[in-house]
Enzyme design. Structure first.
Site, mmCIF file in Angstrom:
data_model
loop_
_atom_site.group_PDB
_atom_site.id
_atom_site.type_symbol
_atom_site.label_atom_id
_atom_site.label_comp_id
_atom_site.label_asym_id
_atom_site.label_seq_id
_atom_site.Cartn_x
_atom_site.Cartn_y
_atom_site.Cartn_z
ATOM 1 N N ASP A 1 -34.048 58.623 54.038
ATOM 2 C CA ASP A 1 -34.421 58.416 52.637
ATOM 3 C C ASP A 1 -35.000 57.022 52.420
ATOM 4 O O ASP A 1 -35.153 56.576 51.297
ATOM 5 C CB ASP A 1 -33.229 58.658 51.717
ATOM 6 C CG ASP A 1 -32.066 57.699 51.945
ATOM 7 O OD1 ASP A 1 -31.964 57.146 53.057
ATOM 8 O OD2 ASP A 1 -31.246 57.510 51.032
ATOM 9 N N SER B 1 -29.573 60.960 53.924
ATOM 10 C CA SER B 1 -30.015 59.783 54.651
ATOM 11 C C SER B 1 -30.270 60.083 56.124
ATOM 12 O O SER B 1 -31.161 60.833 56.467
ATOM 13 C CB SER B 1 -28.991 58.655 54.469
ATOM 14 O OG SER B 1 -29.436 57.460 55.035
ATOM 15 N N ASP C 1 -34.763 54.925 57.983
ATOM 16 C CA ASP C 1 -33.910 56.098 58.001
ATOM 17 C C ASP C 1 -34.530 57.168 57.104
ATOM 18 O O ASP C 1 -35.628 56.994 56.572
ATOM 19 C CB ASP C 1 -32.475 55.748 57.593
ATOM 20 C CG ASP C 1 -32.361 55.208 56.175
ATOM 21 O OD1 ASP C 1 -33.397 55.019 55.507
ATOM 22 O OD2 ASP C 1 -31.222 54.985 55.706
ATOM 23 N N ASP D 1 -34.103 53.998 52.418
ATOM 24 C CA ASP D 1 -33.510 52.868 51.696
ATOM 25 C C ASP D 1 -33.104 51.752 52.661
ATOM 26 O O ASP D 1 -32.637 50.697 52.230
ATOM 27 C CB ASP D 1 -32.320 53.308 50.840
ATOM 28 C CG ASP D 1 -31.164 53.903 51.632
ATOM 29 O OD1 ASP D 1 -31.345 54.184 52.839
ATOM 30 O OD2 ASP D 1 -30.081 54.094 51.045
#
Length: 461
Positions: free
Chosen positions: A252, A110, A250, A254
């Site tokens: 990744d 992340s 961010d 999500d």
């Protein structure tokens, strides 16, 4: 003759919600192989889906995970570079040929520094690990279990879910309602740029793209828009380009973060309120789940829209559990995790900006106007982190200091104290000796400053 003892392996990368650690001392190809093997055996899986983020270490760790899965006798379907939400989607949707998956793994850290990596894991239906298949059991397997190859190894193959996922995303909005907005998008050299590029031909928007190309070296720093120093570039670009709004993600993707047309960062707390309004218009009377850190505004919005609000302990596994129990249409955390019933109750960093741009278009109002009343009615602090030697002692000190003054005390997640005109939630970090403070008031910014200073003084002296 007894067999020699099974060697133990370091498991410091196992955290509260996922696997995350420094490469290679905490997470390496040996550990990744064992996680793949152990996860397949823990689930009794036949088919698992695997993908990875843009970090330089991710391809090698992904290959190790896949090899471990196959060694356990399970098949692995590799969907390539992706966001965590794409692993969720593939896991619950299955492929176009009707193949279903028993779980999924995304190799990602992340927003952590470039020398970190990690793994996020879900069961069938993209459900979080729980019960007989929880993270502690996997941790024990990885640390101690002897992992002998299955008599019949699994197979590995590649599958492209991009078109299937694009179709799913576009079903969330009515493109006929969209106006030709100008939007600054800052992927932070993470993976979000790929989704923007794929959806761009389907949307009437003009995208001004910052740090758009994936780069696991993170030349502009880790992609974490919660850091104040990471917001300036997006804010400045919104103003310079006279954009309607800005969006940042961010690594990744999500989580997504919003800037209004004046370049001002919109706290995730008010985005939760805005999305609750939007989802309750689409699904009248539904339940909305929120975390306990800040919630006066969310509850007011939900009540006004005719919905019901439910509180959950912070963290994706807890939010998803409460959402499933309540059949909630939406769940939101002020940290910019947004969960959707029709996305298998999972968090997603693309659906929020699609819904909000549709809402902006339909209302024909700027983002600043749509959140202004919420910000005025319930001003809040940004989350304040303080490093302390003994978090429990500080919590005890604060509780004693206010004893008898509060109208309510909550212990669902840390310590929550509610008063007539203000409230605070103080909770310990799961991984560091930190206290995290969140305060809000009823339409009183001066009181917010006063109480914030008073609490910090209690903590620091």
């Amino acid at each position: 003759m007894s067999q020699p003892p099974v060697p133990t392996f370091p498991v410091t990368a196992f955290k509260a919600y996922d696997v995350r650690g420094r490469v290679p001392d905490e997470l390496n190809e040996t550990i990744a192989w064992r996680i793949g093997y152990g996860f397949a055996r823990l689930l009794g899986a036949h088919n698992l889906v695997v993908g990875h983020d843009i970090r330089l270490s991710s391809p090698a760790l992904t290959e190790a995970v896949i090899n471990g899965i196959c060694a356990a006798g399970c098949n692995a379907v590799h969907i390539g570079q992706c966001g965590t939400e794409e692993i969720y989607f593939a896991t619950f949707a299955g492929d176009n040929a009707g193949k279903r998956f028993d779980g999924g793994l995304c190799i990602t850290a992340s927003h952590n520094p470039a020398d970190y990596n990690g793994i996020k894991l879900v069961q069938a239906g993209a459900a979080p690990l729980a019960g007989d298949c929880d993270l502690d059991k996997l941790k024990a397997l990885v640390a101690d279990a002897e992992m002998l190859p299955a008599a019949t190894p699994g197979t590995a193959c590649h599958c492209d879910f991009k078109a299937q996922y694009n179709t799913h995303l576009m079903q969330w909005i009515d493109t006929n309602r969209l106006r030709p907005l100008r939007i600054v998008v800052n992927a932070g050299n993470g993976g979000a740029g790929n989704i923007v590029d794929r959806l761009e031909p389907l949307l009437p928007f003009e995208f001004i793209k910052l740090n758009h190309q994936p780069d696991g070296r993170f030349p502009k720093g880790v992609p974490n828009p919660l850091l104040l120093e990471n917001r300036e570039e997006t804010a400045r670009a919104v103003i310079q380009n006279k954009a309607d709004l800005g969006i940042a993600w961010d690594g990744d993707f999500d989580r997504c973060f919003f800037f209004d047309e004046q370049g001002r960062f919109v706290d995730g707390y008010y985005v939760v309120g805005l999305l609750a309004q939007i989802l309750l218009q689409k699904t009248p009377g539904a339940a909305i789940v929120h975390d306990p850190r800040l919630y006066w505004n969310t509850r007011a919005v939900v009540e006004a829209a005719g919905g019901t609000s439910r509180v959950s302990k912070t963290g994706h596994a807890f939010i998803k559990q409460v959402m499933r129990a309540e059949d909630a249409v939406y769940g939101g955390e002020m940290s910019a995790h947004h969960y959707f019933r029709d996305f298998a109750y999972c968090d997603n960093g693309t659906i929020p900006w699609l819904l909000i741009t549709e809402y902006l278009s339909a209302r024909n109002q700027p983002l600043s106007t749509l959140v202004a009343e919420m910000q005025r009615a319930f001003p809040c602090s940004d989350e304040i982190n303080r490093s302390v030697d003994d978090p429990d002692a500080i919590l005890h000190k604060i509780r004693n200091h206010f004893d008898g003054q509060q109208t309510a005390t909550e212990t669902l997640d840390g310590l929550g104290l509610e008063f007539d005109h203000w409230r605070v939630n103080i909770r310990q970090s799961n991984t560091e000796p930190l206290l995290r403070l969140n305060l809000e008031t009823r339409a009183d910014s001066c009181l917010l400053r006063e109480k914030t200073e008073a609490l910090l003084a209690l903590i620091e002296h």
